[in-house]
Design a protein around this motif. Structure first.
Motif, PDB file in Angstrom:
ATOM      1  N   GLY A 125      -2.189  -3.795   1.890  1.00  0.00           N
ATOM      2  CA  GLY A 125      -2.216  -2.948   0.712  1.00  0.00           C
ATOM      3  C   GLY A 125      -3.604  -2.710   0.162  1.00  0.00           C
ATOM      4  O   GLY A 125      -3.880  -1.668  -0.433  1.00  0.00           O
ATOM      5  N   ASP A 126      -4.494  -3.663   0.368  1.00  0.00           N
ATOM      6  CA  ASP A 126      -5.859  -3.537  -0.164  1.00  0.00           C
ATOM      7  C   ASP A 126      -6.801  -2.819   0.797  1.00  0.00           C
ATOM      8  O   ASP A 126      -7.686  -2.079   0.363  1.00  0.00           O
ATOM      9  CB  ASP A 126      -6.428  -4.922  -0.495  1.00  0.00           C
ATOM     10  CG  ASP A 126      -5.794  -5.535  -1.728  1.00  0.00           C
ATOM     11  OD1 ASP A 126      -5.375  -4.764  -2.604  1.00  0.00           O
ATOM     12  OD2 ASP A 126      -5.709  -6.773  -1.809  1.00  0.00           O
ATOM     13  N   LEU A 138      -3.046   2.308  -2.286  1.00  0.00           N
ATOM     14  CA  LEU A 138      -2.059   3.162  -2.924  1.00  0.00           C
ATOM     15  C   LEU A 138      -2.617   4.577  -3.076  1.00  0.00           C
ATOM     16  O   LEU A 138      -3.803   4.751  -3.396  1.00  0.00           O
ATOM     17  CB  LEU A 138      -1.680   2.631  -4.303  1.00  0.00           C
ATOM     18  CG  LEU A 138      -0.768   1.391  -4.350  1.00  0.00           C
ATOM     19  CD1 LEU A 138      -0.454   1.043  -5.801  1.00  0.00           C
ATOM     20  CD2 LEU A 138       0.516   1.618  -3.587  1.00  0.00           C
ATOM     21  N   SER A 139      -1.760   5.563  -2.889  1.00  0.00           N
ATOM     22  CA  SER A 139      -2.231   6.950  -2.976  1.00  0.00           C
ATOM     23  C   SER A 139      -2.725   7.296  -4.378  1.00  0.00           C
ATOM     24  O   SER A 139      -3.553   8.187  -4.525  1.00  0.00           O
ATOM     25  CB  SER A 139      -1.089   7.904  -2.577  1.00  0.00           C
ATOM     26  OG  SER A 139       0.065   7.685  -3.368  1.00  0.00           O
ATOM     27  N   ASN A 168       1.539   0.149   9.808  1.00  0.00           N
ATOM     28  CA  ASN A 168       2.811   0.862   9.677  1.00  0.00           C
ATOM     29  C   ASN A 168       3.996  -0.106   9.674  1.00  0.00           C
ATOM     30  O   ASN A 168       4.951   0.078   8.910  1.00  0.00           O
ATOM     31  CB  ASN A 168       2.972   1.867  10.816  1.00  0.00           C
ATOM     32  CG  ASN A 168       2.097   3.090  10.638  1.00  0.00           C
ATOM     33  OD1 ASN A 168       1.761   3.466   9.514  1.00  0.00           O
ATOM     34  ND2 ASN A 168       1.711   3.717  11.745  1.00  0.00           N
ATOM     35  N   TRP A 169       3.943  -1.125  10.526  1.00  0.00           N
ATOM     36  CA  TRP A 169       5.057  -2.059  10.602  1.00  0.00           C
ATOM     37  C   TRP A 169       5.152  -2.910   9.327  1.00  0.00           C
ATOM     38  O   TRP A 169       6.248  -3.144   8.825  1.00  0.00           O
ATOM     39  CB  TRP A 169       4.910  -2.959  11.822  1.00  0.00           C
ATOM     40  CG  TRP A 169       5.968  -4.029  11.902  1.00  0.00           C
ATOM     41  CD1 TRP A 169       5.813  -5.363  11.726  1.00  0.00           C
ATOM     42  CD2 TRP A 169       7.368  -3.816  12.142  1.00  0.00           C
ATOM     43  NE1 TRP A 169       7.022  -6.010  11.847  1.00  0.00           N
ATOM     44  CE2 TRP A 169       7.988  -5.077  12.098  1.00  0.00           C
ATOM     45  CE3 TRP A 169       8.146  -2.690  12.381  1.00  0.00           C
ATOM     46  CZ2 TRP A 169       9.357  -5.245  12.296  1.00  0.00           C
ATOM     47  CZ3 TRP A 169       9.507  -2.853  12.581  1.00  0.00           C
ATOM     48  CH2 TRP A 169      10.097  -4.121  12.534  1.00  0.00           C
ATOM     49  N   VAL A 170       4.018  -3.357   8.805  1.00  0.00           N
ATOM     50  CA  VAL A 170       4.022  -4.150   7.572  1.00  0.00           C
ATOM     51  C   VAL A 170       4.587  -3.327   6.427  1.00  0.00           C
ATOM     52  O   VAL A 170       5.440  -3.796   5.656  1.00  0.00           O
ATOM     53  CB  VAL A 170       2.607  -4.646   7.242  1.00  0.00           C
ATOM     54  CG1 VAL A 170       2.579  -5.304   5.857  1.00  0.00           C
ATOM     55  CG2 VAL A 170       2.115  -5.638   8.292  1.00  0.00           C
ATOM     56  N   ARG A 171       4.152  -2.091   6.314  1.00  0.00           N
ATOM     57  CA  ARG A 171       4.631  -1.237   5.216  1.00  0.00           C
ATOM     58  C   ARG A 171       6.092  -0.855   5.410  1.00  0.00           C
ATOM     59  O   ARG A 171       6.847  -0.773   4.433  1.00  0.00           O
ATOM     60  CB  ARG A 171       3.743   0.007   5.116  1.00  0.00           C
ATOM     61  CG  ARG A 171       2.342  -0.311   4.616  1.00  0.00           C
ATOM     62  CD  ARG A 171       1.445   0.908   4.568  1.00  0.00           C
ATOM     63  NE  ARG A 171       0.129   0.539   4.048  1.00  0.00           N
ATOM     64  CZ  ARG A 171      -0.930   1.330   4.057  1.00  0.00           C
ATOM     65  NH1 ARG A 171      -0.828   2.563   4.565  1.00  0.00           N
ATOM     66  NH2 ARG A 171      -2.082   0.913   3.578  1.00  0.00           N
ATOM     67  N   PHE A 172       6.480  -0.617   6.646  1.00  0.00           N
ATOM     68  CA  PHE A 172       7.880  -0.318   6.934  1.00  0.00           C
ATOM     69  C   PHE A 172       8.770  -1.493   6.512  1.00  0.00           C
ATOM     70  O   PHE A 172       9.811  -1.305   5.862  1.00  0.00           O
ATOM     71  CB  PHE A 172       8.058  -0.027   8.420  1.00  0.00           C
ATOM     72  CG  PHE A 172       9.485   0.167   8.851  1.00  0.00           C
ATOM     73  CD1 PHE A 172      10.088   1.402   8.732  1.00  0.00           C
ATOM     74  CD2 PHE A 172      10.225  -0.890   9.371  1.00  0.00           C
ATOM     75  CE1 PHE A 172      11.411   1.596   9.121  1.00  0.00           C
ATOM     76  CE2 PHE A 172      11.548  -0.711   9.764  1.00  0.00           C
ATOM     77  CZ  PHE A 172      12.146   0.527   9.638  1.00  0.00           C
ATOM     78  N   GLY A 204       0.778  -1.232   0.000  1.00  0.00           N
ATOM     79  CA  GLY A 204       0.000   0.000   0.000  1.00  0.00           C
ATOM     80  C   GLY A 204       0.804   1.273   0.000  1.00  0.00           C
ATOM     81  O   GLY A 204       0.290   2.341   0.352  1.00  0.00           O
ATOM     82  N   ARG A 205       2.068   1.199  -0.392  1.00  0.00           N
ATOM     83  CA  ARG A 205       2.932   2.378  -0.384  1.00  0.00           C
ATOM     84  C   ARG A 205       3.712   2.465  -1.691  1.00  0.00           C
ATOM     85  O   ARG A 205       4.107   1.445  -2.244  1.00  0.00           O
ATOM     86  CB  ARG A 205       3.893   2.331   0.795  1.00  0.00           C
ATOM     87  CG  ARG A 205       4.911   3.459   0.840  1.00  0.00           C
ATOM     88  CD  ARG A 205       5.630   3.464   2.167  1.00  0.00           C
ATOM     89  NE  ARG A 205       4.716   3.886   3.232  1.00  0.00           N
ATOM     90  CZ  ARG A 205       4.867   3.554   4.508  1.00  0.00           C
ATOM     91  NH1 ARG A 205       5.877   2.782   4.879  1.00  0.00           N
ATOM     92  NH2 ARG A 205       4.019   3.992   5.413  1.00  0.00           N
TER      93      ARG A 205
END
Length: 307
Positions: free
Chosen positions: A176-177, A303-304, A190-194, A39-40
């Motif tokens: 991400g979804d 995603l943005s 935050n931890w998953v994306r980090f 998601g980033r």
């Protein structure tokens, strides 16, 4: 007869070029694919790629071990990925803007620290000779495979499998979804994306090491030529599918090898235009991807660019 011979030479040259040129694209696109699956978006991978190339070359020069250079380049990429991941978890921070800032920072830092390594010759990565069965010099050249290319293939297959069959792969996809769904399941978004951004940075750093230690095999300020940014377009073209990233990387690699392949048979008119083939291909892909019916097909919902 001569036309057939020239065609064979061009095809073999494009095959060799596709294998060589596609490897950095492959590693950067897989790293970005993993990041975007969480998601980033990380547009800073261009800077990570360049800094990884400089780091790998410097470590190889001082240690005499190109493989140590690859490893350190990966860890350097991880630091950039972790920095991106940490900043993006702060409130009211745009991941695209942070990515552009880190791209400029990574590129500028690599240029500043790498000035001392433009002239010295560092040990390069070896290649595996898979064309020994043939007496044809073009076949032997085309089948000189760097181990990192094989590692990239294995990584693409592993990510494709893991996203569908492992717990962590499903967690990354869920994050991400739908961030609310991940939070409801008790996972830290935050931890998953980090973590995904950090691992993605590692992949980009390894891709940079390939550039400086194998092909073209030197360190200079113009080494990347925008490959990190093109890899982002490659991920969109591949619809966030790691296996499709591999195919798209080969396509980009073949496009990059078109100019040198034609030059090998004496075609020099329009040479610079053919060298621009990867950039033209990127432009065409981005134009095609803006179709309202399919532009975001397969994109993670968080995603943005989807909001």
């Amino acid at each position: 007869m001569e036309a057939d011979s020239n065609l064979t030479i061009v095809l073999l040259a494009m095959l060799a070029g596709a294998i060589r040129v596609s490897t950095p694209f492959l590693f950067v696109s897989l790293g970005e694919c993993l990041t975007e699956k969480s998601g980033r978006i990380n547009l800073g991978l261009e800077g990570t790629l360049v800094f990884g190339a400089m780091t790998a070359y410097a470590i190889s020069y001082h240690s005499g071990s190109p493989w140590l250079g690859v490893l350190v380049a990966g860890f350097a990429g991880s630091l950039f990925g972790a920095l991106h991941g940490y900043i993006c978890k702060l409130p009211r921070v745009n991941d695209i803007a942070i990515g552009i800032a880190l791209m400029l920072f990574g590129t500028g830092l690599a240029f500043f620290l790498g000035k001392a390594y433009i002239q010295p010759q560092a040990p390069r990565l070896p290649s595996i000779q898979l064309g020994g069965w043939s007496d044809n010099a073009q076949v032997q050249s085309a089948l000189q495979i760097n181990p990192l290319f094989l590692v990239g293939i294995a990584l693409a297959v592993f990510l494709w499998w893991a996203f569908r069959n492992t717990r962590w792969g499903l967690i990354v996809r869920m994050t991400g979804d739908s961030a609310p769904a991940a939070l409801a399941m008790g996972y830290s978004v935050n931890w998953v994306r980090f973590t995904a951004t950090t691992v993605g940075g590692f992949c980009a750093g390894v891709g940079g090491a390939f550039l400086s230690l194998y092909y073209p095999g030197s360190w200079s300020e113009g080494l990347s030529s925008g490959q990190g940014l093109m890899a982002v377009a490659l991920v969109i073209f591949a619809r966030w599918n790691p296996l499709a990233c591999f195919g798209a990387a080969l396509l980009f690699g073949a496009a990059g090898a078109l100019g040198p392949a034609l030059q090998s048979i004496g075609v020099t008119q329009g040479y610079y235009f053919f060298n621009a083939a990867p950039y033209v291909l990127t432009l065409l892909i981005m134009i095609a991807s803006t179709s309202p019916k399919r532009s975001l097909k397969g994109a993670p919902g968080e995603l943005s660019i989807t909001k």
